[in-house]
Scaffold this motif. Structure first.
Motif, short mmCIF file in Angstrom:
data_model
loop_
_atom_site.label_atom_id
_atom_site.label_comp_id
_atom_site.label_asym_id
_atom_site.label_seq_id
_atom_site.Cartn_x
_atom_site.Cartn_y
_atom_site.Cartn_z
N UNK A 1 9.71 -66.31 -6.31
CA UNK A 1 9.03 -65.01 -6.23
C UNK A 1 9.69 -64.12 -5.19
N UNK A 2 10.14 -64.73 -4.08
CA UNK A 2 10.80 -63.95 -3.02
C UNK A 2 12.10 -63.34 -3.54
N UNK A 3 12.81 -64.07 -4.41
CA UNK A 3 14.05 -63.54 -4.99
C UNK A 3 13.74 -62.39 -5.96
N UNK A 4 12.57 -62.49 -6.62
CA UNK A 4 12.22 -61.45 -7.61
C UNK A 4 11.73 -60.18 -6.94
N UNK A 5 11.23 -60.30 -5.71
CA UNK A 5 10.65 -59.13 -5.02
C UNK A 5 11.64 -57.97 -4.84
N UNK A 6 12.89 -58.23 -4.38
CA UNK A 6 13.84 -57.12 -4.25
C UNK A 6 14.05 -56.37 -5.57
N UNK A 7 14.02 -57.11 -6.70
CA UNK A 7 14.16 -56.44 -8.01
C UNK A 7 13.06 -55.40 -8.19
N UNK A 8 11.85 -55.82 -7.83
CA UNK A 8 10.69 -54.92 -7.96
C UNK A 8 10.82 -53.72 -7.04
N UNK A 9 11.23 -53.97 -5.79
CA UNK A 9 11.34 -52.88 -4.82
C UNK A 9 12.42 -51.88 -5.27
N UNK A 10 13.55 -52.40 -5.75
CA UNK A 10 14.64 -51.51 -6.23
C UNK A 10 14.11 -50.65 -7.38
N UNK A 11 13.38 -51.29 -8.30
CA UNK A 11 12.82 -50.55 -9.43
C UNK A 11 11.86 -49.46 -8.96
N UNK A 12 11.03 -49.82 -7.99
CA UNK A 12 10.04 -48.88 -7.45
C UNK A 12 10.73 -47.66 -6.84
N UNK A 13 11.75 -47.94 -6.00
CA UNK A 13 12.47 -46.85 -5.32
C UNK A 13 13.20 -45.97 -6.34
N UNK A 14 13.90 -46.61 -7.28
CA UNK A 14 14.68 -45.85 -8.26
C UNK A 14 13.78 -44.96 -9.13
N UNK A 15 12.66 -45.56 -9.60
CA UNK A 15 11.80 -44.77 -10.50
C UNK A 15 11.17 -43.59 -9.76
N UNK A 16 10.85 -43.78 -8.48
CA UNK A 16 10.25 -42.67 -7.73
C UNK A 16 11.28 -41.62 -7.34
N UNK A 17 12.51 -42.06 -7.05
CA UNK A 17 13.57 -41.08 -6.76
C UNK A 17 13.85 -40.23 -8.00
N UNK A 18 13.87 -40.89 -9.16
CA UNK A 18 14.05 -40.14 -10.42
C UNK A 18 12.95 -39.11 -10.63
N UNK A 19 11.73 -39.52 -10.29
CA UNK A 19 10.58 -38.62 -10.44
C UNK A 19 10.75 -37.39 -9.55
N UNK B 1 5.18 -41.97 -1.10
CA UNK B 1 5.39 -43.40 -1.31
C UNK B 1 6.70 -43.87 -0.68
N UNK B 2 7.79 -43.13 -0.95
CA UNK B 2 9.10 -43.53 -0.41
C UNK B 2 9.07 -43.48 1.13
N UNK B 3 8.46 -42.43 1.67
CA UNK B 3 8.38 -42.30 3.14
C UNK B 3 7.58 -43.46 3.73
N UNK B 4 6.44 -43.76 3.11
CA UNK B 4 5.59 -44.86 3.59
C UNK B 4 6.31 -46.20 3.50
N UNK B 5 7.00 -46.41 2.39
CA UNK B 5 7.74 -47.67 2.19
C UNK B 5 8.82 -47.84 3.27
N UNK B 6 9.60 -46.76 3.50
CA UNK B 6 10.69 -46.84 4.49
C UNK B 6 10.13 -47.08 5.89
N UNK B 7 9.06 -46.35 6.21
CA UNK B 7 8.49 -46.45 7.56
C UNK B 7 7.92 -47.85 7.82
N UNK B 8 7.17 -48.35 6.86
CA UNK B 8 6.55 -49.67 7.03
C UNK B 8 7.63 -50.75 7.07
N UNK B 9 8.64 -50.62 6.20
CA UNK B 9 9.71 -51.62 6.16
C UNK B 9 10.49 -51.60 7.48
N UNK B 10 10.77 -50.39 7.99
CA UNK B 10 11.52 -50.26 9.24
C UNK B 10 10.79 -50.96 10.39
N UNK B 11 9.51 -50.63 10.57
CA UNK B 11 8.77 -51.23 11.69
C UNK B 11 8.46 -52.71 11.44
#
Lengths: 376, 210
Positions: free
Chosen positions: B43-61, B75-85
């Protein structure tokens, strides 16, 4: 007369006081200590049993030799009569004794042992479960073999599954998308696998009709599997060019963030049809009610009992428990899959007869059926 | 081969927990516990796939200025901020800012969504308990009896007379119906699991056919 009454009362009081003294002071509350290996376990534990009365606490002491130093490892209520000593080394002799703190003194019981813990190869208390599992396997294989030979098997109409074509057709006519929610648990949950089977059928229909479908996911493993399922369905329908990566999306791993995101999609994009099929928890009603409020036709399916009333209330069709698992066989009409449904029905009939017989036999005062069926 | 190996793996991994259910030996149970750990790793290996999909689909939007694109920015701002900290906090624990954002943004938002459930229950109950036919009327009466029998004000109004009826409804007809569904669902799940283990059901691999 008055004197006689006083004499009787005095005798009763003296006897009661004497009884209390003998129980509290002279009697050791637990006797006949026995130590044996815990049956049918993975090793490392010994069961202690004794004959005891009263609510006094007894201390449980252990040593590795009968004359060695006994250390206190726990306590128990005398009348409980049992204690399990865990985390022991297998194939090592252990000796036990009980101790009872009586005032300033500590009374010591007789030493029991030696006892050794050992690891076992079979959980004998699961014999009934083993028989039922073996029976299920045999019946599934047997009916699947019969189905392969061409025997026709009947499966009753399931309105929720029959309505899938109508629901996809409605979305096509309205020119709106279909939202397919495969539950919130991972692939280790069998309901999710059942949901993917239905997703495959729905995706084939959307590929044929040229309808837009979106599958938002909470679990990353389900996301990968759902994408493969939809992609394969479009290929099998002969429309691989119509498959788009954004049809299957990943949202978040958080339950309520997922619910918020999906409901927002419903409100903004107003899908004509919602499928809520898989394992759900508290978010079930949030999703189903939002879908209901936008006027979407909704087909739900779950085996989670607490969520079923919510789906029944808010959705047009609901697949109840076993109907969800029968979906792939029902939709594909493959005789091999129908064979396993037949086996399931036979086991269900056996259980119904056994439960009925158990009720009658229990009413006559015998616990035999209950004892045979009991497992842990 | 593309199908055979996954099917063999499914058979082995599916049969093992059944074997471990009946065999308590430490060697067997240890391997079974390891299988659960492997699931987490996969599941941990599959998670980056999901995150990449999430980021790409929202950037496209955001690029296409789709309806509600501003939420994608949040969403992108929240994701980056939470991931950074989150990363800054290391494996010793949470970073103070991460903790602050969790307590003051994530947690209240979760609680808000959960609280909304009360309103959804009210609207669903209103629809379910309308006395449109005989069955719905029976449901309505049963619901009133159960609710009044389970709340203090119900006791006050009826003098506690509805409590035993409410208990009877819950422990007899309701429990019987629930157990019927549970037995059916358990057998359905067992049948489905056998189909998956034996390779009869293959839809989870992307197709129902070889």
């Amino acid at each position: 007369m008055r004197t006689s009454c006083l004499v009787i009362i005095s005798i009763v009081l003296v006897l009661a006081a004497g009884g209390a003294w003998s129980q509290g002071m002279s009697g050791f509350p637990a006797t006949e200590l026995r130590a044996v290996d815990t049956p049918s376990d993975g090793g490392g534990s010994i069961d202690l049993e004794w004959e005891g009365e009263g609510l006094q606490f007894v201390l449980i002491m252990r040593a590795t030799s009968p004359g060695g130093e006994f250390e206190t490892i726990g306590d128990a209520i005398a009348s409980d009569g049992s204690y399990t000593d865990m985390r022991l080394d297998d194939q090592t002799d252990y000796y036990y004794r009980l101790a009872y703190p009586a005032g300033e003194d500590t009374l010591l019981g007789a030493v029991a042992g030696p006892a050794q813990s050992k690891t076992n190869w079979f959980r004998s208390y699961r014999k009934n479960a083993l028989v039922l599992t073996a029976l299920m396997f045999i019946l599934v294989i047997s009916y699947v073999t019969q189905a392969r030979k061409g025997k026709r098997l009947f499966i009753r109409r399931i309105s929720g599954l029959s309505a899938i074509d109508e629901a996809v057709g409605r979305a096509t006519e309205m020119g709106r998308k279909i939202l397919y929610i495969p539950g919130i648990l991972s692939l280790s949950e069998i309901q999710t696998i059942a949901s993917l089977s239905i997703l495959q059928h729905v995706s084939k229909l959307t590929a044929v009709y040229g309808t837009d479908i979106e599958v938002p996911n909470k679990d990353p493993l389900v996301f990968s599997a759902a994408r493969e399922t939809v992609k394969q369905a479009y290929m099998e329908a002969g429309r691989p060019d119509q498959f788009k990566e954004e049809m299957v999306t990943y949202l978040t791993y958080d339950q309520f963030a997922y619910a918020a995101s999906v409901t927002a999609k419903m409100v903004r994009e107003r899908p004509a049809t919602n499928f809520l099929i898989g394992s759900f928890f508290a978010e079930s009603l949030i999703l189903a009610e939002t879908g209901q409020s936008i006027g979407a036709i909704q087909i739900a399916g779950t085996a989670d009992i607490p969520q079923l009333p919510f789906f029944v209330t808010a959705c047009d069709y609901t697949l109840l428990g076993e109907e969800l698992y029968a979906a792939s066989a029902y939709l594909s009409k493959e005789p091999v899959l129908l064979g396993s449904i037949k086996a399931q029905d036979v086991v269900k009939a056996i259980i119904m007869v056994t439960v009925g017989a158990g009720i009658v036999i229990l009413a006559f005062g015998s616990n035999i059926v209950r004892d045979v069926l009991f497992t842990r | 081969m593309r199908r055979t190996i996954p099917l063999i793996l499914t058979f082995c991994v599916g049969m093992y927990p059944i074997f471990a259910f009946f065999v308590p030996h430490r060697v067997v149970t240890n391997i079974n516990q390891n299988l659960d750990t492997y699931l987490v790793i996969v599941a941990a290996f599959a998670l980056p796939l999901g995150v990449v999909n999430l980021v790409m689909s929202n950037i496209n939007k955001i690029k296409k200025k789709d309806k509600g694109w501003f939420y994608s920015v949040v969403l992108i701002a929240g994701l980056c901020l939470m991931a950074f900290y989150g990363i800054m906090g290391g494996d010793q624990g949470f970073h103070a800012h991460f903790q602050w954002m969790f307590e003051n943004a994530v947690s209240p938002l979760q609680a808000t969504m959960f609280s909304l459930l009360a309103f959804y229950v009210a609207s669903a109950a209103y629809r379910a308990f309308r006395a449109r036919n005989v069955e719905a009327t029976v449901l309505l009466i049963a619901a009133i009896v159960v609710m009044l029998g389970r709340i203090p004000i119900g006791d006050m109004i009826t003098g506690g007379r509805l409590t035993p009826i409410s208990e009877w409804l819950m422990t007899k007809p309701n429990a019987a119906a629930q157990r019927g569904i549970i037995i059916g669902a358990a057998l359905g799940a067992a049948s489905m699991q056998i189909r998956v283990i034996l390779g009869i059901e293959q839809t989870y691999l992307g197709s129902g056919k070889d």
